[in-house]
Design an enzyme around this catalytic site. Structure first.
Site, PDB file in Angstrom:
ATOM      1  N   ASP A 160     -26.705   3.963  11.629  1.00  0.00           N
ATOM      2  CA  ASP A 160     -26.245   3.337  10.383  1.00  0.00           C
ATOM      3  C   ASP A 160     -27.079   2.137   9.956  1.00  0.00           C
ATOM      4  OD1 ASP A 160     -24.059   5.028   9.891  1.00  0.00           O
ATOM      5  OD2 ASP A 160     -22.923   4.042  11.462  1.00  0.00           O
ATOM      6  N   HIS A 211     -17.282   2.990  13.019  1.00  0.00           N
ATOM      7  CA  HIS A 211     -17.826   4.369  13.116  1.00  0.00           C
ATOM      8  C   HIS A 211     -18.651   4.617  11.852  1.00  0.00           C
ATOM      9  CE1 HIS A 211     -18.092   8.490  14.247  1.00  0.00           C
ATOM     10  NE2 HIS A 211     -16.844   8.901  14.085  1.00  0.00           N
ATOM     11  N   HIS A 229     -23.905   0.976  20.515  1.00  0.00           N
ATOM     12  CA  HIS A 229     -23.338   2.322  20.575  1.00  0.00           C
ATOM     13  C   HIS A 229     -22.675   2.523  21.921  1.00  0.00           C
ATOM     14  CE1 HIS A 229     -22.969   6.668  20.219  1.00  0.00           C
ATOM     15  NE2 HIS A 229     -23.098   6.460  18.932  1.00  0.00           N
TER      16      HIS A 229
HETATM   17  N1  CMC Z   1     -22.771  -6.975  17.372  1.00  0.00           N
HETATM   18  C1  CMC Z   1     -22.507  -7.953  18.277  1.00  0.00           C
HETATM   19  N2  CMC Z   1     -22.028  -7.714  19.505  1.00  0.00           N
HETATM   20  C2  CMC Z   1     -21.784  -6.435  19.833  1.00  0.00           C
HETATM   21  C3  CMC Z   1     -22.043  -5.386  18.944  1.00  0.00           C
HETATM   22  C4  CMC Z   1     -22.553  -5.682  17.673  1.00  0.00           C
HETATM   23  N3  CMC Z   1     -22.807  -4.724  16.782  1.00  0.00           N
HETATM   24  N4  CMC Z   1     -21.707  -4.202  19.528  1.00  0.00           N
HETATM   25  C5  CMC Z   1     -21.259  -4.527  20.756  1.00  0.00           C
HETATM   26  N5  CMC Z   1     -21.313  -5.863  20.937  1.00  0.00           N
HETATM   27  C6  CMC Z   1     -20.963  -6.610  22.147  1.00  0.00           C
HETATM   28  C7  CMC Z   1     -19.458  -6.635  22.354  1.00  0.00           C
HETATM   29  O1  CMC Z   1     -18.889  -7.756  21.715  1.00  0.00           O
HETATM   30  C8  CMC Z   1     -19.368  -6.714  23.865  1.00  0.00           C
HETATM   31  O2  CMC Z   1     -19.686  -8.031  24.247  1.00  0.00           O
HETATM   32  P1  CMC Z   1     -18.911  -8.718  25.503  1.00  0.00           P
HETATM   33  O3  CMC Z   1     -19.325  -7.869  26.685  1.00  0.00           O
HETATM   34  O4  CMC Z   1     -19.420 -10.104  25.551  1.00  0.00           O
HETATM   35  O5  CMC Z   1     -17.452  -8.617  25.205  1.00  0.00           O
HETATM   36  C9  CMC Z   1     -20.526  -5.834  24.331  1.00  0.00           C
HETATM   37  O6  CMC Z   1     -21.480  -5.879  23.269  1.00  0.00           O
HETATM   38  C10 CMC Z   1     -20.136  -4.391  24.603  1.00  0.00           C
HETATM   39  O7  CMC Z   1     -19.617  -3.843  23.399  1.00  0.00           O
HETATM   40  P2  CMC Z   1     -18.301  -2.957  23.272  1.00  0.00           P
HETATM   41  O8  CMC Z   1     -17.560  -3.392  22.058  1.00  0.00           O
HETATM   42  O9  CMC Z   1     -17.579  -2.917  24.574  1.00  0.00           O
HETATM   43  O10 CMC Z   1     -18.975  -1.561  23.027  1.00  0.00           O
HETATM   44  P3  CMC Z   1     -18.226  -0.249  22.530  1.00  0.00           P
HETATM   45  O11 CMC Z   1     -18.900   0.862  23.204  1.00  0.00           O
HETATM   46  O12 CMC Z   1     -16.767  -0.364  22.710  1.00  0.00           O
HETATM   47  O13 CMC Z   1     -18.489  -0.243  20.952  1.00  0.00           O
HETATM   48  C11 CMC Z   1     -19.543   0.070  18.865  1.00  0.00           C
HETATM   49  C12 CMC Z   1     -19.504   0.497  20.350  1.00  0.00           C
HETATM   50  C13 CMC Z   1     -20.506   0.997  18.143  1.00  0.00           C
HETATM   51  C14 CMC Z   1     -18.140   0.230  18.250  1.00  0.00           C
HETATM   52  C15 CMC Z   1     -20.003  -1.393  18.789  1.00  0.00           C
HETATM   53  O14 CMC Z   1     -21.297  -1.510  19.312  1.00  0.00           O
HETATM   54  C16 CMC Z   1     -19.961  -1.953  17.366  1.00  0.00           C
HETATM   55  O15 CMC Z   1     -18.917  -2.433  16.926  1.00  0.00           O
HETATM   56  N6  CMC Z   1     -21.095  -1.862  16.608  1.00  0.00           N
HETATM   57  C17 CMC Z   1     -21.101  -2.277  15.217  1.00  0.00           C
HETATM   58  C18 CMC Z   1     -20.546  -1.174  14.340  1.00  0.00           C
HETATM   59  C19 CMC Z   1     -21.512  -0.017  14.217  1.00  0.00           C
HETATM   60  O16 CMC Z   1     -22.683  -0.192  13.936  1.00  0.00           O
HETATM   61  N7  CMC Z   1     -20.978   1.195  14.361  1.00  0.00           N
HETATM   62  C20 CMC Z   1     -21.749   2.431  14.171  1.00  0.00           C
HETATM   63  C21 CMC Z   1     -21.919   3.189  15.445  1.00  0.00           C
HETATM   64  S1  CMC Z   1     -23.146   4.512  15.282  1.00  0.00           S
HETATM   65  C22 CMC Z   1     -22.458   5.605  14.123  1.00  0.00           C
HETATM   66  C23 CMC Z   1     -21.428   6.457  14.718  1.00  0.00           C
HETATM   67  O17 CMC Z   1     -21.765   7.526  15.209  1.00  0.00           O
HETATM   68  O18 CMC Z   1     -20.255   6.053  14.681  1.00  0.00           O
END
Ligand code: CMC
Length: 441
Positions: free
Chosen positions: A370, A275, A314
Site C-alpha cells: 500500500d 488492511h 506486515h
Molecule cells: N508504523 C509504526 N510502527 C509500527 C508499524 C507502522 N506502520 N507497524 C508496526 N509497528 C510497530 C508496532 O507498534 C509494534 O511495536 P512495539 O513492538 O513497540 O509494540 C511492532 O511494530 C510490531 O507491530 P505489530 O502491530 O505487532 O504488527 P502486526 O503484525 O500486528 O501488524 C500491520 C501488521 C500491517 C497491521 C502493522 O504493521 C500496521 O499497522 N501497518 C500500518 C498499516 C498498513 O500499512 N497496513 C497494510 C498492510 S499490507 C496490505 C494488506 O495486505 O493488508
C-alpha cells in the site's frame, strides 16, 4: 531426521504425551501439530483439556490451502506455485484469476471461454443502479461497494445453493464480472456523472477504465500503459492467503451464508486502515506531511508512538514485500504518461529515513503493497476514497478461491474459535435497590 512427533510432559501431572507433527509442501515452512491433540492433556477427568491461546492468529493455521504461498522471511509470494514476479511480467488479471481459482494456467481455449464468460456478466440489474442512486452524494465508495455487493444476494437467491458446484461457479463469475461495474458506478455516483456501461470489446482493466473515465466520446480508448499498469496492480492484489479479509470470507462462508453476504463481510475487513484501507491512509499521511523537510518530524511522531507510518509493516513479510518492489517499478511507467506525483518525493524520503532508523530496523518494518500503490492511483486520476475499492475489485478472485476451497475441504466446519474465559465466577442476581453507586465508567 528422527520421528515426526512431539513429546510433551505435563509437569502438573508428570504425564507424557506424544503428538504427531505434520507438514505442508515445505518441511521447513509449515510444520504443525493439531491443537485438538492438546485436548487429551488434562489434570483431571472433568478438565476440558489444554487449548492453544493465540489472539489474532499470530501462529495458528486455520486451514490447509493450495492457493497462495508466502515466505515472509525471504519475501516470496506465489500463486499456485508461480512466482508473483513472473505473473506480473507475463500474465493478465483474468488469466491469474483463473489460475488462482482453478489451480492451473488456462489453455488458450479455456482462457477464451473464461474471458467471454466474465465479459458477458459485467452488466448489473437496473435496480442495482437505483440502489446506488440512494446513497448520499458524499458516500464513501467502499461503503457503497460493500452495501451493493451484499444486496446482490437478494437478486440471486439461488446463490444459497452453496453445495452445488455449478451454482457456486456461476456466482464466482458474476462477482468477478460485476465488482468492477459496481466500483465504477460508485465512483460515477460520487462524481455526479452518468453511469457508463461496460464495453465488451475491451479488456477487463480497459473496460474498468472505460466505466470509470468515459465522458462524451463514442468509444473510450484506454491508454495502453495505464491499462497494463492496472492489470499488474490487479495481479498483485488478487490473493494473499489467510489475511484479515480472506479469513472473514472463510468464516462467514463457513456458516453456509451465500457468497455475496460473505464477500460483503470480507470487503468490510479489507476497508479497515490496517488492511486494504491503508492505501487511502498513506495518501492522506503524505498530504498531511506536505513536504520533504517535514519528514523527520513525522518520523519522530511515529517513533514516539503517536502515529503509525501507514504503508509500512506486515504481519508476515519481515524483509520486504515483493509486491511493493514491483509497484515501485510500474510507478515510473505510469508517471511517464501522467506526469510525476509530487507526493512521490515525500514517500521516497520517508522510506529512505525510515530504513535507516533503529525503530524500523529492529521491528523489521518495510514498505508494503500500500505504500506506493496510492501514489500511482492518484497519478491515474483516482480520488483517494477509491483506493480501497481498487484493492477490493481484484481481491474478489482470491476471496472466491478461498471460499471455494473452504467449502470443498472435508476438514472444515463452521468457524467457531474457543475462548479463555476471564470474567466473574458465578454469582446471584442483585436487585436494583441493593446495587450501590455507579461502578461502570
Ligand atoms: N508504523 C509504526 N510502527 C509500527 C508499524 C507502522 N506502520 N507497524 C508496526 N509497528 C510497530 C508496532 O507498534 C509494534 O511495536 P512495539 O513492538 O513497540 O509494540 C511492532 O511494530 C510490531 O507491530 P505489530 O502491530 O505487532 O504488527 P502486526 O503484525 O500486528 O501488524 C500491520 C501488521 C500491517 C497491521 C502493522 O504493521 C500496521 O499497522 N501497518 C500500518 C498499516 C498498513 O500499512 N497496513 C497494510 C498492510 S499490507 C496490505 C494488506 O495486505 O493488508
Amino acid at each position: 531426521m528422527g520421528k515426526n512427533t512431539l513429546t510433551i510432559t505435563d509437569n502438573r501431572t508428570g504425564k507424557t504425551y506424544e503428538i504427531p507433527i505434520a507438514y505442508g509442501t515445505y518441511p521447513t515452512y509449515g510444520a504443525y501439530i493439531k491443537t485438538a491433540d492438546l485436548r487429551q492433556i488434562r489434570v483431571s477427568d472433568d478438565d476440558f483439556g489444554l487449548m492453544g491461546y493465540d489472539p489474532s492468529f499470530g501462529n495458528t493455521a486455520s486451514c490447509r490451502s493450495a492457493i497462495t504461498f508466502i515466505d515472509g522471511e525471504r519475501g516470496i509470494l506465489r500463486y499456485r506455485g508461480y512466482p508473483i514476479e513472473q505473473l506480473a511480467e507475463r500474465s493478465t488479471y483474468l488469466e491469474t484469476a483463473y489460475l488462482i481459482l482453478y489451480g492451473e494456467l488456462p489453455t488458450r481455449q479455456e482462457l477464451d471461454a473464461w474471458t467471454a464468460e466474465v465479459t458477458h456478466h459485467t452488466l448489473i440489474h437496473e435496480s442495482i443502479k437505483k440502489f446506488l442512486d440512494g446513497f448520499h452524494h458524499d458516500a464513501h465508495p467502499m461503503g457503497m461497494l460493500i452495501g451493493t455487493v451484499g444486496a446482490l444476494s437478494t437478486f440471486y437467491p439461488e446463490a444459497k445453493e452453496i453445495h452445488d458446484a455449478a451454482t457456486r461457479r456461476k456466482q464466482i463469475v458474476r462477482l468477478i464480472a460485476k465488482t468492477p461495474t459496481i466500483a465504477a458506478f460508485a465512483y460515477r455516483h460520487m462524481r455526479g456523472l452518468p453511469y457508463a456501461y461496460p464495453d465488451n470489446d475491451l479488456s477487463y482493466t480497459g473496460n474498468f477504465l472505460n466505466m470509470l473515465f468515459k465522458t462524451t466520446e463514442l468509444k473510450y480508448a484506454p491508454d495502453p500503459v495505464l491499462e497494463r499498469a492496472l492489470e499488474v496492480l490487479f495481479i498483485l492484489h488478487a490473493d494473499h492467503e489467510q489475511n484479515c479479509s480472506s479469513t472473514a470470507m472463510r468464516t462467514i462462508g463457513s456458516s453456509h451464508a451465500d457468497p455475496y453476504s460473505a464477500l460483503a463481510g470480507a470487503a468490510g475487513g479489507l476497508y479497515g486502515p490496517l488492511h486494504g484501507g491503508a492505501n487511502e491512509q498513506v495518501l492522506r499521511m503524505l498530504q498531511q506531511i506536505g513536504s520533504k523537510d517535514r519528514v523527520p518530524a513525522y518520523i519522530k511522531r511515529v517513533k514516539d508512538g503517536e502515529v503509525l507510518l501507514m504503508g509500512f509493516g506486515h504481519r508476515v513479510y519481515k524483509n520486504y514485500d515483493p509486491r511493493a518492489t514491483i509497484i515501485k517499478k510500474i510507478a515510473d511507467q505510469v508517471f511517464q504518461v501522467t506526469g510525476t506525483n509530487p507526493l512521490l518525493d515525500i514517500a521516497l524520503e520517508l522510506e529512505r529515513i525510515a530504513l535507516q532508523e533503529d525503530y524500523f530496523i529492529t521491528r523489521r518494518l518495510y514498505p508494503n503493497v500500500d505504500f506506493y500503490s496510492g501514489i500511482i492511483y492518484q497519478a491515474m486520476g483516482f480520488p483517494v476514497e477509491m483506493f480501497p475499492v481498487l484493492f477490493a475489485v481484484p481481491r474478489t478472485s482470491g476471496w472466491m478461491a478461498q471460499w471455494e476451497e473452504m467449502l470443498t475441504d472435508p476438514e472444515q466446519r463452521i468457524s467457531r474459535p474457543r475462548q479463555v474465559y476471564t470474567g466473574a465466577d458465578v454469582r446471584d442476581y442483585v436487585p436494583m435497590e441493593q446495587r450501590g453507586g455507579a461502578r461502570v465508567a
